[in-house]
Design a protein around this motif. Structure first.
Motif, short mmCIF file in Angstrom:
data_model
loop_
_atom_site.label_atom_id
_atom_site.label_comp_id
_atom_site.label_asym_id
_atom_site.label_seq_id
_atom_site.Cartn_x
_atom_site.Cartn_y
_atom_site.Cartn_z
N ASP A 121 21.05 -1.21 -2.21
CA ASP A 121 20.28 -2.21 -3.05
C ASP A 121 20.98 -2.53 -4.56
N TYR A 122 20.85 -3.86 -4.70
CA TYR A 122 21.30 -4.23 -6.06
C TYR A 122 20.19 -5.41 -6.58
N THR A 123 20.56 -5.42 -8.00
CA THR A 123 19.85 -6.65 -8.52
C THR A 123 20.41 -7.39 -9.40
N CYS A 124 20.14 -8.64 -9.45
CA CYS A 124 20.55 -9.71 -10.47
C CYS A 124 19.80 -10.17 -11.51
N THR A 125 19.92 -10.02 -12.75
CA THR A 125 19.13 -10.47 -13.84
C THR A 125 19.72 -11.57 -14.64
N ASP A 126 19.10 -12.81 -14.43
CA ASP A 126 19.75 -13.83 -15.00
C ASP A 126 19.49 -14.12 -16.47
N SER A 127 19.87 -14.99 -17.41
CA SER A 127 19.60 -14.90 -18.78
C SER A 127 18.21 -15.10 -19.23
N ASP A 128 17.38 -15.63 -18.19
CA ASP A 128 16.21 -15.83 -18.66
C ASP A 128 15.26 -14.75 -18.47
N ALA A 136 29.94 -10.95 -2.30
CA ALA A 136 29.36 -12.29 -2.26
C ALA A 136 28.21 -12.64 -3.16
N ALA A 137 27.13 -11.84 -3.01
CA ALA A 137 25.95 -12.00 -3.87
C ALA A 137 26.17 -11.63 -5.36
N GLU A 138 27.22 -10.79 -5.59
CA GLU A 138 27.76 -10.59 -7.11
C GLU A 138 28.31 -11.76 -7.60
N SER A 139 29.27 -12.50 -6.79
CA SER A 139 29.90 -13.50 -7.14
C SER A 139 28.72 -14.82 -7.51
N GLY A 140 27.88 -14.92 -6.79
CA GLY A 140 26.61 -15.72 -6.95
C GLY A 140 26.20 -15.43 -8.54
N CYS A 141 25.88 -14.22 -8.45
CA CYS A 141 25.17 -13.85 -9.87
C CYS A 141 26.02 -14.13 -10.89
N ALA A 142 27.33 -13.81 -11.11
CA ALA A 142 28.12 -14.04 -12.09
C ALA A 142 28.00 -15.68 -12.22
N LEU A 143 28.13 -16.76 -11.18
CA LEU A 143 28.06 -18.01 -11.41
C LEU A 143 26.89 -18.48 -12.17
N ILE A 144 25.81 -17.83 -12.20
CA ILE A 144 24.82 -18.32 -12.89
C ILE A 144 24.37 -17.50 -14.41
N GLY A 145 25.46 -16.65 -14.47
CA GLY A 145 25.59 -16.00 -15.82
C GLY A 145 24.59 -14.81 -15.83
N GLY A 146 24.51 -14.31 -14.61
CA GLY A 146 23.50 -13.08 -14.61
C GLY A 146 24.54 -11.59 -14.66
N THR A 147 23.53 -10.85 -14.83
CA THR A 147 24.03 -9.34 -14.63
C THR A 147 23.65 -8.55 -13.49
N TRP A 148 24.90 -8.07 -12.90
CA TRP A 148 24.59 -7.41 -11.62
C TRP A 148 24.78 -6.06 -11.71
#
Length: 62
Positions: free
Chosen positions: A24-31, A47-59
């Motif tokens: 299990d993983y979490t992505c937290t965005d800047s908001d 793949a999900a981590e790459s998407g998280c990085a694109l929105i400036g999130g923390t994986w």
């Protein structure tokens, strides 16, 4: 017969070990919004981590 039994046990344990590799993983965005990803394989997580990085999130792995 004994060798066949040992081989069967090893095969079953190997399959069980591979089936439990999902995490299990979490992505937290800047908001501060957190998205939880459950039971991802390594390929799916990458793949999900790459998407998280694109929105400036923390994986993070849970």
């Amino acid at each position: 017969m004994k060798k066949l039994f040992v081989f069967g046990c090893v095969a079953v344990l190997g399959a069980a070990a591979l089936a439990s590799c999902k995490k299990d993983y979490t992505c937290t965005d800047s908001d501060g919004t957190t998205i939880t990803y459950s039971k991802l394989s390594k390929t799916e997580a990458t793949a999900a981590e790459s998407g998280c990085a694109l929105i400036g999130g923390t994986w993070k792995k849970k």
